[in-house]
Design an enzyme around this catalytic site. Structure first.
Site, PDB file in Angstrom:
ATOM      1  N   ARG A  24       0.745  -1.081  -0.074  1.00  0.00           N
ATOM      2  CA  ARG A  24       0.081  -0.074  -0.086  1.00  0.00           C
ATOM      3  C   ARG A  24       1.086   1.306   0.151  1.00  0.00           C
ATOM      4  NH1 ARG A  24      -2.924  -4.337   1.778  1.00  0.00           N
ATOM      5  NH2 ARG A  24      -4.951  -4.234   1.908  1.00  0.00           N
ATOM      6  N   GLY A  91      -1.347 -11.766  -5.016  1.00  0.00           N
ATOM      7  CA  GLY A  91      -2.696 -11.353  -4.962  1.00  0.00           C
ATOM      8  C   GLY A  91      -3.003 -10.162  -4.555  1.00  0.00           C
ATOM      9  N   ARG A 119      -6.545 -17.902  -9.300  1.00  0.00           N
ATOM     10  CA  ARG A 119      -7.142 -17.198  -8.141  1.00  0.00           C
ATOM     11  C   ARG A 119      -8.482 -16.486  -8.742  1.00  0.00           C
ATOM     12  NH1 ARG A 119      -3.067 -15.135  -4.016  1.00  0.00           N
ATOM     13  NH2 ARG A 119      -4.911 -15.116  -2.585  1.00  0.00           N
ATOM     14  N   GLN A 166      -8.569  -7.301   0.087  1.00  0.00           N
ATOM     15  CA  GLN A 166      -8.357  -6.963  -1.135  1.00  0.00           C
ATOM     16  C   GLN A 166      -9.320  -6.529  -1.972  1.00  0.00           C
ATOM     17  OE1 GLN A 166      -6.263 -10.533  -2.661  1.00  0.00           O
ATOM     18  NE2 GLN A 166      -4.429 -10.226  -1.265  1.00  0.00           N
ATOM     19  N   ASP A 311      -4.366 -15.493   7.241  1.00  0.00           N
ATOM     20  CA  ASP A 311      -3.152 -16.196   6.733  1.00  0.00           C
ATOM     21  C   ASP A 311      -2.293 -17.043   7.598  1.00  0.00           C
ATOM     22  OD1 ASP A 311      -3.524 -14.686   4.442  1.00  0.00           O
ATOM     23  OD2 ASP A 311      -2.442 -12.980   5.031  1.00  0.00           O
ATOM     24  N   LYS A 338      -6.281 -19.239  -1.722  1.00  0.00           N
ATOM     25  CA  LYS A 338      -5.081 -18.689  -1.413  1.00  0.00           C
ATOM     26  C   LYS A 338      -3.994 -19.113  -2.323  1.00  0.00           C
ATOM     27  CE  LYS A 338      -6.586 -15.939   1.909  1.00  0.00           C
ATOM     28  NZ  LYS A 338      -6.869 -14.534   1.545  1.00  0.00           N
ATOM     29  N   ARG A 342      -5.037 -24.276   0.876  1.00  0.00           N
ATOM     30  CA  ARG A 342      -4.635 -24.597   1.962  1.00  0.00           C
ATOM     31  C   ARG A 342      -5.285 -25.468   3.034  1.00  0.00           C
ATOM     32  NH1 ARG A 342      -2.467 -18.293   3.076  1.00  0.00           N
ATOM     33  NH2 ARG A 342      -0.596 -18.460   1.596  1.00  0.00           N
ATOM     34  N   ARG A 384       3.455 -19.598   2.962  1.00  0.00           N
ATOM     35  CA  ARG A 384       2.938 -20.076   4.178  1.00  0.00           C
ATOM     36  C   ARG A 384       2.957 -21.461   4.724  1.00  0.00           C
ATOM     37  NH1 ARG A 384       2.733 -14.908   5.820  1.00  0.00           N
ATOM     38  NH2 ARG A 384       1.539 -13.488   4.407  1.00  0.00           N
TER      39      ARG A 384
HETATM   40  C1  S3P Z   1      -4.221  -9.146   1.997  1.00  0.00           C
HETATM   41  C2  S3P Z   1      -5.478  -9.513   2.312  1.00  0.00           C
HETATM   42  C3  S3P Z   1      -5.775 -10.963   2.533  1.00  0.00           C
HETATM   43  C4  S3P Z   1      -4.730 -11.759   2.772  1.00  0.00           C
HETATM   44  C5  S3P Z   1      -3.584 -11.561   2.084  1.00  0.00           C
HETATM   45  C6  S3P Z   1      -3.195  -9.918   2.011  1.00  0.00           C
HETATM   46  C7  S3P Z   1      -3.974  -7.638   1.693  1.00  0.00           C
HETATM   47  O1  S3P Z   1      -6.468 -11.516   1.294  1.00  0.00           O
HETATM   48  O2  S3P Z   1      -4.810 -13.191   2.872  1.00  0.00           O
HETATM   49  O3  S3P Z   1      -2.537 -12.274   2.245  1.00  0.00           O
HETATM   50  O4  S3P Z   1      -2.919  -7.410   1.719  1.00  0.00           O
HETATM   51  O5  S3P Z   1      -5.081  -7.047   1.659  1.00  0.00           O
HETATM   52  P1  S3P Z   1      -8.121 -11.422   0.921  1.00  0.00           P
HETATM   53  O6  S3P Z   1      -8.355  -9.928   0.934  1.00  0.00           O
HETATM   54  O7  S3P Z   1      -8.335 -12.104  -0.129  1.00  0.00           O
HETATM   55  O8  S3P Z   1      -8.821 -11.958   2.389  1.00  0.00           O
END
Ligand code: S3P
Length: 424
Positions: A24, A91, A119, A166, A311, A338, A342, A384
């Site tokens: 970010r 992701g 994904r 996300q 996570d 993920k 997982r 992970r």
């Molecule tokens: C993240 C949000 C999570 C997390 C990922 C990082 C982020 O994913 O699992 O490792 O930085 O916004 P989701 O938004 O898909 O839950």
């Protein structure tokens, strides 16, 4: 990587920067006016993918050993990349950058590695299309590669089916460019790093219960960001400290934002001996954690706490395998989408080590307390999974051979060095 049972675990470890916050900081620094300075940036492969994407859109980013300088060009300063943007295994890069690309006056194609291409992206395609962007999954399967044609965007109130930072962040970033207020309501509260950092850079963001609201078209101003250590990386040493007989570990610089600290609540509810030291505010709440070997017992983990530890569930599985009694994990179907599935991977490899674990539609049931034995595990190139089995190996008889162990470079490049130092 071959890891043997540990007879000793003592010392201190300083946790590298938070992955979510590092992404970010690059994104908002690129969209801000002026030069953003980032310290303790995570030099993991995922965050380097984010840097690469913004460089390809004309942002100059200096990556020196001790700090990153992002020379932002304002909300309307990105240029069309010459090539496809490659988000690697990330992701967060893929979904958050889509929210920004949805508003640009150019077209982009976005893709990543084999895992990213499996994904689900419909979760961002839907809200960003509702806002007016034209996003297509090139292969028609709802996954990357994505083709994004930016457009003037409208403010919407989006009710997300999943609690996902996300998804929320993609919509909020698009909301910076919308013609009115944008709101996102989630079924449970997900990590709020975007909201905090957007506020820092000058955007007007408000949260109430499960809804976040952003006003459009602010001017974002460059900031100095000090990234706290990643609690998701600290989780492996928290578990190691609890599991290895006689262990005592001081884990320095751990971000303890309440939308991320479910692992600490769960570890304590299982009987874990964890002391918070030196609690401070470094942009986000941060502490040092003293963890001592503990007798653990199984618990039920479900509901609103799940997004705050999503996570960490693979390493929580390892803690549950060691704990006496049954641990029940529910409402965690997100684990299936993920970096790997997982649920399947943890169930298959932990049972291979002798654990009584059963997968369910939305989690797992673990009858803990049975001795683990070393075996061969495949990380499925999921960072992970690799780190969780490195910790399981510390309490397993014999040796554990982790294939695809270098996946740790995604979020914690110095993981094995830190682990080896503490066990010697
Ligand atoms: C993240 C949000 C999570 C997390 C990922 C990082 C982020 O994913 O699992 O490792 O930085 O916004 P989701 O938004 O898909 O839950």
């Amino acid at each position: 990587m071959i890891i043997r049972k540990a007879h000793h675990l003592k010392g201190e470890v300083t946790i590298p920067g938070d992955k979510s916050i590092s992404h970010r900081a690059i994104m908002l620094g690129s969209l801000a006016q002026g030069t953003t300075q980032i310290t303790n940036f995570l030099q993991g492969a995922d965050c380097l993918s984010t840097i690469d994407c913004f460089r390809r859109m004309g942002i100059s980013i200096e990556n020196a050993a001790d700090k990153i300088l992002v020379h932002g060009k304002g909300l309307h300063g990105l240029r069309e990349p010459d090539n496809i943007l490659d988000t690697g295994n990330s992701g967060t890069t893929t979904r958050l950058i889509s929210g920004i690309l949805a508003a640009q006056p150019f077209e982009t194609t976005l893709t990543g590695d084999a895992s990213i291409q499996k994904r689900p992206m419909r979760r961002i395609i839907e809200p960003l299309s509702m806002m007016g962007a034209d996003i297509t999954s090139i292969n028609g399967n709802g996954c990357a590669p994505l083709h994004i044609t930016g457009a003037p965007l409208h403010g919407i109130h989006y009710h997300s089916k999943v609690a996902s930072a996300q998804v929320k962040s993609a919509v909020l970033l698009a909301g910076l460019y919308a013609d009115g207020i944008t709101k996102v309501t989630e079924p449970a509260i997900s990590r709020n790093h975007s909201e905090i950092m957007l506020g820092y850079f000058g955007a007007s963001v408000q949260s109430e219960d499960y809804t976040v609201m952003i006003q459009p078209e602010p001017v974002l101003y460059a900031q100095e960001i000090c990234v706290p250590g990643d609690i998701s990386s600290a989780a492996y040493f928290i578990a190691a400290g609890l599991l290895v007989p006689g262990a005592e570990v001081l884990i320095r610089n751990v971000g303890i934002n309440p939308t991320r600290n479910g692992i600490l609540k769960v570890a304590q509810a299982m009987g874990g001996d964890i002391t918070y030291l030196n609690i401070r505010q470094e942009g986000e709440p941060t502490a040092d954690l003293l963890v001592r070997h503990s007798t653990l017992h199984g618990i039920t983990i479900e509901g609103d706490i799940i997004p705050t530890l999503i996570d960490e569930l693979p390493i929580i599985n390892v803690m549950a395998a060691y704990a006496e009694g049954t641990t029940l994990i529910r409402n965690a179907a997100e684990l299936k989408v993920k970096e790997s599935n997982r649920i399947d991977v943890m169930v298959s490899h932990l049972s291979g080590m002798g654990c009584d674990i059963t997968g369910t539609e939305d989690g797992m049931i673990i009858n803990g307390g049975k001795p683990l034995h070393g075996t061969i595990v495949d990380s499925h190139m999921d960072h992970r999974i690799a780190m969780s089995f490195a910790i399981a190996a510390l309490i397993a008889d014999g040796e554990t051979n982790i294939q695809g162990s270098d996946a740790v470079s995604i979020s914690y490049p110095s993981f094995y060095e830190d682990l080896i130092r503490l066990t010697h």
